[in-house]
Design a protein around this motif. Structure first.
Motif, PDB file in Angstrom:
ATOM      1  N   GLY A 104       0.793  -1.146   0.019  1.00 20.37           N
ATOM      2  CA  GLY A 104      -0.092   0.111  -0.155  1.00 20.37           C
ATOM      3  C   GLY A 104       1.028   1.192  -0.069  1.00 20.37           C
ATOM      4  N   GLY A 105       0.525   2.342   0.770  1.00 19.21           N
ATOM      5  CA  GLY A 105       1.261   3.599   0.879  1.00 19.21           C
ATOM      6  C   GLY A 105       2.677   3.462   1.707  1.00 19.21           C
ATOM      7  N   LYS A 106       2.743   2.361   2.529  1.00 19.27           N
ATOM      8  CA  LYS A 106       4.077   2.348   3.233  1.00 19.27           C
ATOM      9  C   LYS A 106       5.127   1.542   2.633  1.00 19.27           C
ATOM     10  CE  LYS A 106       2.266   3.793   7.069  1.00 19.27           C
ATOM     11  NZ  LYS A 106       1.928   5.317   7.024  1.00 19.27           N
ATOM     12  N   TYR A 107       6.390   2.201   2.638  1.00 19.56           N
ATOM     13  CA  TYR A 107       7.573   1.613   2.194  1.00 19.56           C
ATOM     14  C   TYR A 107       8.325   0.873   3.538  1.00 19.56           C
ATOM     15  CZ  TYR A 107       7.148   4.252  -1.981  1.00 19.56           C
ATOM     16  OH  TYR A 107       6.693   4.870  -3.150  1.00 19.56           O
ATOM     17  N   VAL A 108       8.313  -0.424   2.911  1.00 17.09           N
ATOM     18  CA  VAL A 108       8.976  -1.316   3.939  1.00 17.09           C
ATOM     19  C   VAL A 108      10.364  -0.805   4.433  1.00 17.09           C
ATOM     20  CG1 VAL A 108       9.608  -3.599   4.781  1.00 17.09           C
ATOM     21  CG2 VAL A 108       7.683  -3.017   3.469  1.00 17.09           C
ATOM     22  N   CYS A 109      11.003  -0.057   3.583  1.00 17.22           N
ATOM     23  CA  CYS A 109      12.769  -0.070   3.794  1.00 17.22           C
ATOM     24  C   CYS A 109      12.447   1.433   4.592  1.00 17.22           C
ATOM     25  CB  CYS A 109      13.297   0.277   2.508  1.00 17.22           C
ATOM     26  SG  CYS A 109      12.721   1.776   1.548  1.00 17.22           S
ATOM     27  N   ILE A 110      11.814   2.315   4.634  1.00 20.70           N
ATOM     28  CA  ILE A 110      11.773   3.448   5.328  1.00 20.70           C
ATOM     29  C   ILE A 110      10.772   3.847   6.604  1.00 20.70           C
ATOM     30  CG2 ILE A 110      13.251   4.806   3.862  1.00 20.70           C
ATOM     31  CD1 ILE A 110      10.700   6.214   2.744  1.00 20.70           C
ATOM     32  N   ASP A 111       9.370   3.167   6.166  1.00 21.03           N
ATOM     33  CA  ASP A 111       8.460   3.189   7.186  1.00 21.03           C
ATOM     34  C   ASP A 111       8.535   1.943   8.169  1.00 21.03           C
ATOM     35  OD1 ASP A 111       7.377   5.641   5.844  1.00 21.03           O
ATOM     36  OD2 ASP A 111       6.334   4.351   4.457  1.00 21.03           O
ATOM     37  N   GLY A 112       9.313   1.101   7.744  1.00 19.01           N
ATOM     38  CA  GLY A 112       9.569  -0.304   8.469  1.00 19.01           C
ATOM     39  C   GLY A 112      10.907  -0.551   8.568  1.00 19.01           C
ATOM     40  N   PRO A 113      11.151  -1.609   8.610  1.00 18.74           N
ATOM     41  CA  PRO A 113      10.532  -2.875   8.579  1.00 18.74           C
ATOM     42  C   PRO A 113       9.638  -3.199   9.581  1.00 18.74           C
ATOM     43  CG  PRO A 113      12.927  -3.420   9.200  1.00 18.74           C
ATOM     44  CD  PRO A 113      12.888  -1.918   8.794  1.00 18.74           C
ATOM     45  N   VAL A 114       9.835  -2.464  10.861  1.00 22.36           N
ATOM     46  CA  VAL A 114       9.104  -2.607  12.135  1.00 22.36           C
ATOM     47  C   VAL A 114       7.624  -2.082  12.021  1.00 22.36           C
ATOM     48  CG1 VAL A 114       9.036  -2.480  14.458  1.00 22.36           C
ATOM     49  CG2 VAL A 114      11.135  -2.846  13.431  1.00 22.36           C
ATOM     50  N   PHE A 115       6.760  -2.725  12.383  1.00 22.94           N
ATOM     51  CA  PHE A 115       5.510  -2.205  12.526  1.00 22.94           C
ATOM     52  C   PHE A 115       4.634  -2.880  13.414  1.00 22.94           C
ATOM     53  CE2 PHE A 115       6.604  -1.999   7.858  1.00 22.94           C
ATOM     54  CZ  PHE A 115       6.046  -0.942   7.497  1.00 22.94           C
ATOM     55  N   THR A 116       3.562  -2.071  14.189  1.00 23.76           N
ATOM     56  CA  THR A 116       2.905  -2.554  15.237  1.00 23.76           C
ATOM     57  C   THR A 116       1.898  -3.385  14.674  1.00 23.76           C
ATOM     58  OG1 THR A 116       1.431  -0.792  15.204  1.00 23.76           O
ATOM     59  CG2 THR A 116       3.418  -0.604  16.724  1.00 23.76           C
ATOM     60  N   TYR A 117       1.216  -4.043  15.213  1.00 20.46           N
ATOM     61  CA  TYR A 117       0.067  -5.176  14.716  1.00 20.46           C
ATOM     62  C   TYR A 117      -1.054  -3.997  14.155  1.00 20.46           C
ATOM     63  CZ  TYR A 117      -3.578  -8.825  14.440  1.00 20.46           C
ATOM     64  OH  TYR A 117      -4.447  -9.816  14.003  1.00 20.46           O
ATOM     65  N   GLU A 118      -1.184  -3.037  14.947  1.00 22.91           N
ATOM     66  CA  GLU A 118      -2.274  -2.179  14.611  1.00 22.91           C
ATOM     67  C   GLU A 118      -2.151  -1.532  12.980  1.00 22.91           C
ATOM     68  OE1 GLU A 118      -2.341   1.885  16.682  1.00 22.91           O
ATOM     69  OE2 GLU A 118      -4.359   1.562  16.906  1.00 22.91           O
ATOM     70  N   GLN A 119      -0.642  -0.970  13.074  1.00 20.81           N
ATOM     71  CA  GLN A 119      -0.284  -0.640  11.483  1.00 20.81           C
ATOM     72  C   GLN A 119      -0.563  -1.816  10.504  1.00 20.81           C
ATOM     73  OE1 GLN A 119       3.805   0.438  12.879  1.00 20.81           O
ATOM     74  NE2 GLN A 119       3.154   2.646  12.458  1.00 20.81           N
ATOM     75  N   LEU A 120      -0.020  -3.098  10.970  1.00 21.64           N
ATOM     76  CA  LEU A 120      -0.292  -4.262   9.940  1.00 21.64           C
ATOM     77  C   LEU A 120      -1.812  -4.364   9.601  1.00 21.64           C
ATOM     78  CD1 LEU A 120       1.856  -6.066   9.139  1.00 21.64           C
ATOM     79  CD2 LEU A 120       0.879  -7.703  10.908  1.00 21.64           C
ATOM     80  N   GLN A 121      -2.590  -4.154  10.517  1.00 22.58           N
ATOM     81  CA  GLN A 121      -3.934  -4.401   9.996  1.00 22.58           C
ATOM     82  C   GLN A 121      -4.470  -3.241   9.095  1.00 22.58           C
ATOM     83  OE1 GLN A 121      -5.138  -4.737  14.229  1.00 22.58           O
ATOM     84  NE2 GLN A 121      -5.933  -6.656  13.855  1.00 22.58           N
ATOM     85  N   ALA A 122      -3.946  -2.046   9.192  1.00 19.63           N
ATOM     86  CA  ALA A 122      -4.316  -1.067   8.343  1.00 19.63           C
ATOM     87  C   ALA A 122      -3.905  -1.118   6.688  1.00 19.63           C
ATOM     88  CB  ALA A 122      -3.808   0.366   8.959  1.00 19.63           C
ATOM     89  N   LEU A 123      -2.873  -2.119   6.730  1.00 18.08           N
ATOM     90  CA  LEU A 123      -2.358  -2.230   5.406  1.00 18.08           C
ATOM     91  C   LEU A 123      -3.070  -3.006   4.554  1.00 18.08           C
ATOM     92  CD1 LEU A 123       1.679  -2.903   6.290  1.00 18.08           C
ATOM     93  CD2 LEU A 123       0.570  -0.747   5.377  1.00 18.08           C
ATOM     94  N   PRO A 124      -3.026  -2.741   3.117  1.00 16.11           N
ATOM     95  CA  PRO A 124      -3.929  -3.608   2.352  1.00 16.11           C
ATOM     96  C   PRO A 124      -3.145  -5.033   2.264  1.00 16.11           C
ATOM     97  CG  PRO A 124      -2.449  -1.984   1.224  1.00 16.11           C
ATOM     98  CD  PRO A 124      -2.451  -1.782   2.576  1.00 16.11           C
ATOM     99  N   ALA A 125      -3.938  -5.956   1.825  1.00 16.15           N
ATOM    100  CA  ALA A 125      -3.567  -7.247   1.573  1.00 16.15           C
ATOM    101  C   ALA A 125      -2.662  -7.469   0.451  1.00 16.15           C
ATOM    102  CB  ALA A 125      -4.770  -8.200   1.440  1.00 16.15           C
ATOM    103  N   GLU A 126      -1.280  -7.086   0.503  1.00 13.67           N
ATOM    104  CA  GLU A 126      -0.598  -7.031  -0.504  1.00 13.67           C
ATOM    105  C   GLU A 126       0.882  -7.530  -0.027  1.00 13.67           C
ATOM    106  OE1 GLU A 126       0.664  -3.193  -2.065  1.00 13.67           O
ATOM    107  OE2 GLU A 126       0.424  -3.838  -3.984  1.00 13.67           O
ATOM    108  N   MET A 127       0.651  -8.564   0.802  1.00 15.30           N
ATOM    109  CA  MET A 127       2.044  -9.106   1.168  1.00 15.30           C
ATOM    110  C   MET A 127       2.210 -10.614   0.846  1.00 15.30           C
ATOM    111  SD  MET A 127       1.818  -7.781   5.095  1.00 15.30           S
ATOM    112  CE  MET A 127       0.487  -6.742   5.089  1.00 15.30           C
TER     113      MET A 127
END
Ligand SMILES: Cc1cc2nc3c(=O)[nH]c(=O)nc-3n(C[C@H](O)[C@H](O)[C@H](O)COP(=O)(O)OP(=O)(O)OC[C@H]3O[C@@H](n4cnc5c(N)ncnc54)[C@H](O)[C@@H]3O)c2cc1C
Ligand code: SF4
Ligand code: SF4
Ligand code: FES
Lengths: 341, 282
Positions: free
Chosen positions: B259-282
């Motif tokens: 989705g709109g999050k870049y794993v390299c700069i917004d992640g790689p660490v995410f909370t479960y709350e953030q994870l749930q807001a991400l689209p199913a694109e993993m």
């Protein structure tokens, strides 16, 4: 800023003078295909085109570029592209597109030294657009055929002469430097000309709200439908002045390696494929959605603006006639409630 | 202007084969230039792009701890068709490796201070969790955190990473380490047997004043996250790390977004709350 004017008859002399100080680039026509390249004399310039087939993006982000060289023992000094350049005759939409690329390649967090150096060393002398094509839709994206965003000097083709207007300080310095080719204080009919040009635009969409509408559409079944024809050729991305995805590859030298930054495209099959074999975007619909969402939802979220300037290149060049305007129109027409479902 | 594509030069100082299948190796790297080494200030959960010159680059989590002075370690799985991971596995001590980083965000260790820490890992995604455990166990840090419970699982005993450390942890009283294997093919196995989510349900760590860090293959995450929720961990108290294909690692190349999050700069660490807001694109 004060207007001035240059008789077209002086173009050759002007170019010779500019070439003594700068590398000059401009539109060149070859069998109807207009691309940007080095210009040695006025008759090489193709200034009557509507828009160039290929955008001017390449002059700032070349298709391939060495971003470092390692000789096996040490790094070779980066050959930064320091030469002073003038790009003459590009359209306002391509200048605006560069301001969008700035948001990625020259932002607070990180700077691409090659891109930044080129931007800093290049004067953009744009040519306003009096003959927009039916596929152009810059005004729908917030641009204008006489737009000044990213432009240093704006020219307008008045027939026998070019009206010239400095937009930035760099543009002002440039016009002053070559002042002898311009007659000062020539009151050109800028406003009328600009109005006439924007009056020729045929697309009445307003894309400001697309981003919001897309918020709820990730899971929508529309993506299968709208991408059905797409063959994933990547033409749209390669011609697009705001697409910038790249790959980093190793090009072996005798004893070391050059790291190459090379254009890539999210419409290609293996773009996001993991080494484990897992692919988060295994079908065309998912890749097509990525392209549209990136331009009209993710980019606005991150940088505040759609990353499309409405140059219409993707509309004109798509081999299966996929028209992004139609898709955007459908998204806007979808009832907001359905969109947020 | 700094060239963000150019790596720092290191040499391989030590290579440890971690598992019986021999497709997991830990590389200890030493910086060629001491100044560059001192400038490489990383946090638990960050990654780096490793370069095998003339082959390519790939993102790997940092497995050593910021407290391990002068030491930089990465544990790498070799994929049969993976260019860089194969090339790395073919390297020998003394070979030159480029390192670009540290990259990405990190585990919220400040927010974890004073709290109970639960660490759940599966397979070779245990690397940055190991970094975190080493960090917390360091004598200068241990007091800043309350209980430390670790649950780590692998397919069978031979596939467990960092075997000596696991043994040492089990002998300490300031860490509760549960090690499990899917199947104990070895009779001398004395740890748990069963998948991570099932063992987690048995161990049932308390969610009170606790933060859980969870890393593992997608299938493990899928079944582990609901167990944590059931135990009472809230969506901001569950923290995970994601992987996507990467090239630049610095938010430019457009490769790694979900989705709109870049794993390299917004992640790689995410909370479960953030994870749930991400689209199913993993
Ligand atoms: C933040 C982050 C941290 C990471 N941490 C670690 C870590 O600590 N340890 C670790 O080992 N890994 C880690 N990884 C994963 C690691 O980056 C990848 O395994 C690595 O990039 C593979 O690179 P490669 O060059 O070997 O593979 P590539 O040469 O990129 O091979 C992949 C390509 O080969 C082909 N290919 C390979 N396998 C298959 C297949 N099964 N089916 C079809 N095609 C295939 C595909 O074309 C694919 O694109 C991490 C990744 C990220 C993003
Ligand atoms: S040019 Fe047309 S067919 Fe080719 S990738 Fe773009 S939308 Fe698909
Ligand atoms: S998406 Fe199409 S119309 Fe928009 S800037 Fe790119 S090529 Fe031009
Ligand atoms: S890896 Fe290039 S944008 Fe994230």
């Amino acid at each position: 800023m004060a207007d001035s004017k240059m008789a077209k008859a002086k173009l050759g002399e002007f170019l010779a003078a500019v070439s003594a100080d700068y590398e000059v680039y401009g539109p060149k026509a070859d069998n109807g295909v207009v691309t940007f390249g080095r210009i040695a004399s006025a008759d090489e310039l193709a200034l009557t085109y509507s828009n160039s087939t290929v955008s001017a993006k390449e002059l700032f982000l070349p298709k391939t570029e060495t971003v470092y060289e390692f000789d096996g023992e040490n790094f070779v000094d980066d050959p930064l592209p320091e030469q002073k350049r003038v790009v003459l005759g590009l359209r306002p939409c391509d200048c605006r597109a560069l301001t969008l690329l700035d948001g990625t390649f020259d932002c607070e967090r990180v700077q691409d030294p090659f891109y930044v150096t080129r931007r800093a060393n290049t004067v953009l002398v744009a040519l306003a657009c009096d003959r927009p094509l039916s596929s152009c839709f810059c005004t729908a994206t917030g641009g204008d055929p006489y737009g000044e965003e990213g432009v240093d000097v704006l020219l307008s083709d008045e027939g026998e002469s070019f009206l010239a207007k400095a937009v930035t300080d760099r543009g002002k310095d440039f016009l002053e430097q070559y002042g002898k080719f311009f007659s000062g204080k020539a009151a050109g009919k800028w406003a009328e000309r600009a109005k006439a040009a924007s009056g020729k635009m045929t697309c009445d969409l307003s894309l400001a709200e697309v981003s919001q509408r897309l918020d709820g559409l990730f899971e929508d079944d529309m993506w299968e439908r709208v991408s059905q024809k797409c063959i994933g050729c990547g033409t749209c991305s390669y011609l697009c002045p705001t697409c910038y995805c790249f790959d980093l590859i190793d090009d072996k030298t005798a004893t070391g390696v050059k790291k190459i930054r090379r254009w890539d495209c999210c419409m290609f099959q293996s773009f996001a494929l993991h080494a484990s074999g897992h692919d988060p975007r295994p079908i065309t619909a998912a890749r097509f959605r990525q392209k549209i969402m990136h331009k009209f939802n993710y980019h606005p979220q991150r940088c505040g603006l759609n990353s499309c300037v409405g140059c219409g290149r993707c509309v004109r060049a798509c081999p299966v006639n996929l028209d992004i305007r139609q898709l955007l129109g459908d998204i806007l027409a979808a009832a907001p409630s359905a969109a947020s479902e | 202007m700094k060239n963000p594509y150019r790596p720092i030069l290191t040499t391989i100082q030590e290579i440890t084969i971690e598992n019986e299948a021999q497709d997991l190796k830990t590389f200890r790297l030493g910086f060629c230039d001491a100044d560059e080494g001192n400038g490489f200030d990383y946090q638990c959960g960050q990654f780096a792009e490793l370069t095998v010159f003339r082959v390519g680059e790939c993102p790997i989590g940092i497995a050593s701890s910021p407290m391990d002075e002068g030491i930089l370690e990465f544990t790498v799985k070799r994929y049969p068709d993976g260019q860089v991971t194969n090339a790395l596995h073919n390297c020998a001590v003394g070979d030159r490796i480029g390192v670009r980083g540290p990259l990405g965000n990190w585990f919220p260790l400040e927010r974890m201070e004073g709290k109970n820490v639960l660490i759940v890992g599966g397979g070779f995604a245990f690397t940055t969790l190991r970094s975190t455990i080493r960090y917390i166990l360091h004598e200068a840090n241990r007091k800043r955190f309350a209980n430390l419970v670790v649950l780590y699982g692998a397919r069978n005993p031979g596939e467990l990473l960092y075997k000596d450390e696991l043994k040492a942890w089990q002998g300490r009283d300031d860490i509760e380490a549960h090690i499990t294997v899917d199947k104990a093919d070895d009779e001398s196995w004395t740890g748990h047997e069963g998948f991570v989510p099932a063992v987690l349900e048995q161990v049932a760590p308390s969610p009170k004043d606790a933060i859980a860090l969870v890393c593992g293959p997608p299938i493990m995450l899928k079944y582990t996250l609901p167990v944590l929720e059931k135990l009472g961990f809230g969506p901001t108290e569950i923290i995970t790390s994601l992987e996507m294909r990467m090239k630049c690692g610095i938010g430019l190349c457009g490769r790694c977004n979900i989705g709109g999050k870049y794993v390299c700069i917004d992640g790689p660490v995410f909370t479960y709350e953030q994870l749930q807001a991400l689209p199913a694109e993993m």
